[in-house]
Enzyme design. Sequence first.
Site: not given
Length: 256
Positions: A12, A14, A17, A20, A36, A91, A151
């Site tokens: 994840g 691209a 978070i 970063a 990604d 992530n 979730y």
Amino acid sequence: MSLGGKVAVVTGAAKGIGKAIAEIFLQNGAKVVLLDVDEPAGKSLKYDLDQQFGEDRSLFMKCSVESDEDIKAALQSTVDIFGSIDILCNNAGILKEDDWEKTISINLGGVIRMTYTALEHMNKRSGGQGGVVVNTSSVAGLDPLLSCPAYSATKHGVVAFTRAMAAASSASEYGIRFNVICPVRVQTDFFSSVSQNFGRFSHLLGALQKSSERALDPSEVAECVLDLVMDEMKNGETVLLSQSGKKYVTFPQNLW
Ligand SMILES: NC(=O)C1=CN([C@@H]2O[C@H](COP(=O)(O)OP(=O)(O)OC[C@H]3O[C@@H](n4cnc5c(N)ncnc54)[C@H](O)[C@@H]3O)[C@@H](O)[C@H]2O)C=CC1
Ligand SMILES: CCCCCC(=O)/C=C/C=C\C/C=C\C/C=C\CCCC(=O)O
């Protein structure tokens, strides 16, 4: 732990978070593999990172954490090109309450799939060099949110999986540390659009405790991840990250 010469894989990556996290690793000397499903965003980020850090410091590969085939190919290419996997950040995540099976498959299944395949390369017991895994859960992994039960379940699962793997790795001498971060809201595209994704629980949006405090910047989450990677004493830690800073979460012991 210095990051010079280390190889980090971030899912994840691209945007948000994950982006970063990739940036802070590069700033600290690591090589980074960006994984990604969003190929245009991934390629565009890779282009920007090449300008800042040089073309040989990162790779982008299209990889869905739902696909065993993608994961195997991405991790094998990482080892073939960069020589090892030292750091894994699981992530990638989504929130779609109406597609709860996909939410589980990405948020929890993706973490487990990636980890087990990465272990084949990282585990000291099978010829790897050891390393560290940091997983992205959420405050919803500690305190369930009423508007997103599926979730919340996935994020509780990520906390439990990380803690169990930390203990299993220590007991089995894999040489791999496992830690998990649980941020509150973070200013990313995910959070900006989250209120449209509660599905059958949309009517509960107003019941969410809306803090007047600012959302975290993704770079603040990345700094916390970097600490967990660099500090070799940190294993099995669950870190709650909010506007008031970070807190190491403790759990009840000796329940059975
Ligand atoms: N933004 C927030 O307020 C919070 C986010 N989190 C968690 O942080 C993580 C990252 O979230 P954000 O950066 O905010 O989201 P984002 O939506 O900005 O970025 C997520 C990235 O994951 C990628 N992705 C989605 N499905 C994928 C798959 N199957 N395989 C590989 N990549 C995939 C997306 O293309 C995107 O680039 C997620 O696990 C999320 O649950 C946790 C707490 C708060
Ligand atoms: C609300 C689910 C967000 C999931 C993101 C996450 O993992 C953690 C979030 C932490 C706190 C969220 C608390 C309140 C959110 C309130 C409103 C959401 C709607 C966003 C908006 O419209 O500003």
